[in-house]
Write a protein that holds these residues in place. Structure first.
Motif, short mmCIF file in Angstrom:
data_model
loop_
_atom_site.label_atom_id
_atom_site.label_comp_id
_atom_site.label_asym_id
_atom_site.label_seq_id
_atom_site.Cartn_x
_atom_site.Cartn_y
_atom_site.Cartn_z
N LEU A 226 0.82 -1.21 0.00
CA LEU A 226 0.00 0.00 0.00
C LEU A 226 0.86 1.26 0.00
CD1 LEU A 226 -2.60 -0.98 2.76
CD2 LEU A 226 -2.82 -1.32 0.30
N THR A 227 0.29 2.34 -0.48
CA THR A 227 0.88 3.67 -0.33
C THR A 227 -0.07 4.48 0.54
OG1 THR A 227 1.93 3.56 -2.51
CG2 THR A 227 1.68 5.74 -1.50
N ILE A 228 0.39 4.81 1.74
CA ILE A 228 -0.47 5.49 2.71
C ILE A 228 -0.29 7.00 2.57
CG2 ILE A 228 -1.06 5.72 5.15
CD1 ILE A 228 0.21 2.94 5.56
N PRO A 229 -1.38 7.76 2.33
CA PRO A 229 -1.29 9.21 2.17
C PRO A 229 -0.79 9.91 3.44
CG PRO A 229 -3.43 8.38 1.42
CD PRO A 229 -2.77 7.27 2.16
N PRO A 230 -0.07 11.02 3.30
CA PRO A 230 0.45 11.76 4.46
C PRO A 230 -0.65 12.22 5.42
CG PRO A 230 1.48 12.53 2.44
CD PRO A 230 0.38 11.61 2.04
N ILE B 198 -1.40 9.57 7.96
CA ILE B 198 -0.34 9.46 8.97
C ILE B 198 -0.47 10.57 10.00
CG2 ILE B 198 2.17 9.44 9.33
CD1 ILE B 198 1.08 7.02 7.79
N GLN B 199 -0.79 11.76 9.55
CA GLN B 199 -0.88 12.91 10.45
C GLN B 199 -2.04 12.80 11.44
OE1 GLN B 199 -1.11 16.18 7.70
NE2 GLN B 199 0.98 15.86 6.94
N LYS B 200 -3.02 11.95 11.14
CA LYS B 200 -4.18 11.81 12.01
C LYS B 200 -3.84 11.14 13.34
CE LYS B 200 -7.86 13.55 10.02
NZ LYS B 200 -8.69 14.56 10.72
N VAL B 201 -2.86 10.22 13.33
CA VAL B 201 -2.53 9.44 14.53
C VAL B 201 -1.10 9.74 14.96
CG1 VAL B 201 -2.55 7.16 15.59
CG2 VAL B 201 -4.07 7.64 13.67
N PRO B 202 -0.87 10.23 16.18
CA PRO B 202 0.48 10.55 16.64
C PRO B 202 1.38 9.31 16.71
CG PRO B 202 -1.19 11.53 18.08
CD PRO B 202 -1.90 10.58 17.17
N ALA B 203 2.68 9.55 16.55
CA ALA B 203 3.66 8.46 16.59
C ALA B 203 3.63 7.72 17.92
CB ALA B 203 5.05 9.02 16.32
N LYS B 204 3.44 8.48 18.99
CA LYS B 204 3.40 7.87 20.32
C LYS B 204 2.29 6.83 20.41
CE LYS B 204 3.04 9.11 25.22
NZ LYS B 204 2.88 10.22 26.18
N PHE B 205 1.15 7.12 19.79
CA PHE B 205 -0.01 6.23 19.85
C PHE B 205 0.24 4.95 19.05
CE2 PHE B 205 -4.34 4.93 20.05
CZ PHE B 205 -4.93 5.66 21.07
N VAL B 206 0.74 5.09 17.82
CA VAL B 206 0.94 3.90 16.98
C VAL B 206 2.03 3.00 17.57
CG1 VAL B 206 0.16 5.05 14.88
CG2 VAL B 206 2.59 5.04 15.42
N SER B 207 3.06 3.61 18.18
CA SER B 207 4.14 2.81 18.76
C SER B 207 3.69 2.09 20.01
CB SER B 207 5.34 3.72 19.08
OG SER B 207 5.85 4.30 17.91
N PRO C 36 -2.34 3.36 10.91
CA PRO C 36 -3.45 3.92 10.12
C PRO C 36 -3.16 3.75 8.63
CG PRO C 36 -2.04 5.69 10.91
CD PRO C 36 -1.52 4.42 11.53
N ILE C 37 -4.15 3.32 7.86
CA ILE C 37 -3.88 3.07 6.43
C ILE C 37 -4.81 3.85 5.50
CG2 ILE C 37 -2.88 0.79 6.82
CD1 ILE C 37 -5.57 -0.39 5.90
N ALA C 38 -5.96 4.29 5.99
CA ALA C 38 -6.88 5.03 5.11
C ALA C 38 -7.90 5.80 5.95
CB ALA C 38 -7.61 4.07 4.17
N ILE C 39 -8.43 6.85 5.36
CA ILE C 39 -9.50 7.61 6.01
C ILE C 39 -10.53 8.00 4.95
CG2 ILE C 39 -8.30 9.84 5.77
CD1 ILE C 39 -9.56 10.58 8.52
N LYS C 40 -11.79 7.77 5.29
CA LYS C 40 -12.88 8.10 4.36
C LYS C 40 -14.00 8.72 5.17
CE LYS C 40 -15.60 6.12 0.59
NZ LYS C 40 -15.94 4.89 -0.16
N ARG C 41 -14.30 9.95 4.84
CA ARG C 41 -15.26 10.74 5.59
C ARG C 41 -14.89 10.74 7.07
NH1 ARG C 41 -18.78 7.98 1.97
NH2 ARG C 41 -19.60 9.36 0.36
N PHE D 22 -9.99 9.32 21.38
CA PHE D 22 -8.89 10.27 21.21
C PHE D 22 -9.03 11.08 19.92
CE2 PHE D 22 -4.62 11.32 19.66
CZ PHE D 22 -4.12 12.05 20.74
N LEU D 23 -9.41 10.39 18.83
CA LEU D 23 -9.46 11.04 17.51
C LEU D 23 -10.83 11.59 17.15
CD1 LEU D 23 -7.33 8.49 15.44
CD2 LEU D 23 -6.56 10.66 16.43
N GLY D 24 -11.87 11.11 17.80
CA GLY D 24 -13.22 11.55 17.45
C GLY D 24 -13.66 11.02 16.11
#
Length: 569
Positions: free
Chosen positions: A72-76, A79-88, A94-99, A121-123
């Protein structure tokens, strides 16, 4: 959260599919009780199953899509939606967002607490897909960068400061910052990532608007993804490395050289550190010296006939043997392999090096120290008073060192050394240019070995290819009717480069009587080379072509590291 019933159901599915036996499932269940987690991760950890076997079955059972993030190619913006601290922390990607819905990849998509935390956290609404732990970890490094969560914490701590004040310059502040747990953690993460990637060198380079980190893998430099915010902590990171290497952190104007010893999984590694001042701050180079990279003579990639020649030459009672090639071509490894081959109890071996790259048992090794007057030449004189049988001089750089080494060879010692030339015959010209008399060169030389390192085709994605016959003809190459050529398609094991590991190609010029006469007459290196080829010497490119035909490397690799030359049909 995975319930006991779900765990047992998944276990039974794996048994029914033939991936594991009932006994292996019980072993996994016992281990799971001790360590927690879920059954698939436990079985993978125990080595009873592979990730790529388990996850498609698990996805079908849970009715959740299984994906390979590498494809996959994940759009920037995702990535910006979820902080690095959270994913680690939660080991998700996170791989995609739609609406209003965010799709995340997890290795345990039934961990509802994590999903709830993320939703709060993200709403956003959360959808999950299944991905392996390795895929997720690799994606985090690729899109967030090495040590992203560590730097994120550091940036948050300094959020009240301006960008200018975030770059600390006072020595006492640098000392405090360099010992900060976050800086220590980040440097350790970079070192560990380099080891995972099989890197031999780490380059940390400051520029006007960024701080770049690159790893050299199989002789080629690759950019390493790191957070942009790292440039705010450039000086603190360099200071941490200086502290580890016992260097003066207050000195920023002069080059530094030092060493760091680290232990990773019961394996000791030696790191050679070089720091130089540049326009935008200090640039760091770290050479990773691993005992595993020290090879035996028979494992260097020599063809059988060349191996016999070298084994014969290094057993001679006196003379000088030069290994030639550019920096990073494996000269030191070849010299160490030769010394190890002939290192026996009745023989006294002394070396003088800059630096000592590997500790050799039973061999006295001297590190040069120009600041106190211990140069190659001075050290070589002292070595002669220690009654050695064999000596190694790290490099012949000047007339004085060359003359002493050659005179030692003429007085009954076997001497090994290196010189920077493009081919074997070029070493003769280099010695004469230094001012050494032709009769000394002619009388002392026994063998000249030129070498380069070429990348090996990755065995995991190796495939047969049909090269362009016109292209081969332009290179002077011809294929036999049954000869097959190979290349690497590119896979996860080789970072999609098609290459994994390296081997040597060699040009061995044994000094014959006719060559000695040519040296006395000061004939050109081209004439000496031509004579050596007539006597049976294989040039670097010819030796490389042999390894191409053996399916070890590719034509493009040989062309990359060798000069253009005519090849015999």
């Amino acid at each position: 959260m995975v319930t006991k019933e779900v765990t047992q159901l998944i276990g039974k599915v794996l048994v029914a599919s033939g991936l594991i036996t009932e006994e292996q499932l019980q072993i996994g269940l016992q281990e799971q009780k001790k360590t927690g987690g879920y059954i698939c991760a436990t079985l993978i950890k125990l080595g009873l199953v592979k990730e790529e076997e388990v996850f498609p079955i698990l996805a079908k059972q849970l009715n959740i899509p299984y994906i390979k993030i590498k494809e996959l190619t994940i759009p920037p913006e995702v990535i910006q939606k979820v902080p690095a601290k959270f994913v680690s922390h939660y080991k998700l990607m996170p791989i995609a967002i739609k609406r209003n819905t965010l799709t995340i990849a997890m290795s345990d998509p039934l961990e509802v607490h994590t999903i709830d935390d993320l939703r709060l956290f993200l709403g956003l609404e959360i959808e999950t897909v299944l991905a392996s732990d390795n895929d997720i970890a690799e994606a985090i490094r690729k899109y967030y960068g090495v040590g992203a969560e560590t730097l994120e914490e550091m940036v948050i701590e300094k959020s009240k400061e301006t960008q200018e004040t975030a770059s600390i310059s006072k020595t006492e502040d640098l000392t405090t910052m360099a010992d900060d747990a976050s800086i220590v953690k980040f440097v350790n993460q970079v070192l560990l990532q380099a080891l995972r990637d099989r890197a031999t060198d780490i380059h940390m380079e400051p520029f006007k608007d960024k701080f770049r980190v690159r790893f050299r893998i199989d002789g080629i430099l690759y950019d390493t993804t790191i957070p942009v915010s790292i440039r705010l902590f450039h000086q603190a990171i360099v200071s941490r490395i200086k502290i580890m290497a016992s260097l003066d952190i207050a000195e920023h104007r002069l080059p530094h050289d030092g060493r760091i010893k680290i232990k990773v999984q019961d394996k000791e590694l030696d790191l050679r550190v070089s720091i130089v001042p540049s326009s935008f701050g200090e640039s760091v180079h770290i050479r990773i010296l691993s005992p595993e990279s020290f090879l035996e003579l028979g494992k260097l990639g020599l063809l059988s006939e060349d191996l016999k020649i070298i084994e014969s030459v290094i057993k001679r009672p006196h003379g000088i043997i030069f290994v030639t090639g550019p920096t990073g071509s494996g000269k030191t490894t070849t010299l160490y392999a030769c010394l190890s081959k002939i290192n026996t109890n009745p023989i006294k071996i002394i070396t003088i090096e800059d630096p000592i790259e590997y500790q050799l048992k039973g061999i006295t090794q001297i590190q040069i120290a120009p600041k106190i007057g211990l140069s190659f030449a001075n050290g070589l004189r002292s070595m002669l008073r220690h009654d050695p049988d064999i000596m190694m001089v790290g490099e012949v750089r000047d007339y004085e060192t060359a003359e002493i080494a050659i005179r030692a060879a003429l007085t009954g010692h076997l001497v090994f050394s290196t010189v920077h030339t493009n081919d074997a015959a070029g070493a003769v010209t280099r010695l004469l240019d230094m001012g050494v008399e032709p009769f000394l060169v002619s009388s002392s030389l026994e063998c000249l070995i030129a070498q380069r390192l070429v990348r090996l085709i990755c065995p995991h994605c190796k495939k047969v290819v049909k090269p362009d016959k016109n292209y081969l003809k332009s290179l002077g190459l011809e294929l036999g009717a049954t000869t097959e050529l190979f290349e690497g398609k590119g896979c996860e094991e080789c970072r999609f480069t098609g290459y994994r590991g390296r081997t040597g190609i060699y040009e061995i010029l044994v000094i014959s009587e006719s060559v000695r006469e040519m040296v006395l007459k000061k004939e050109s290196s081209q004439q000496i080379r031509k004579e050596a080829v007539a006597l049976g010497m294989r040039t670097l490119r010819v030796d490389g072509w042999e390894k191409v035909k053996q399916g070890l490397t590719t034509i493009s690799e040989i062309i990359r590291v060798t000069q253009q030359e005519e090849l015999p049909e």
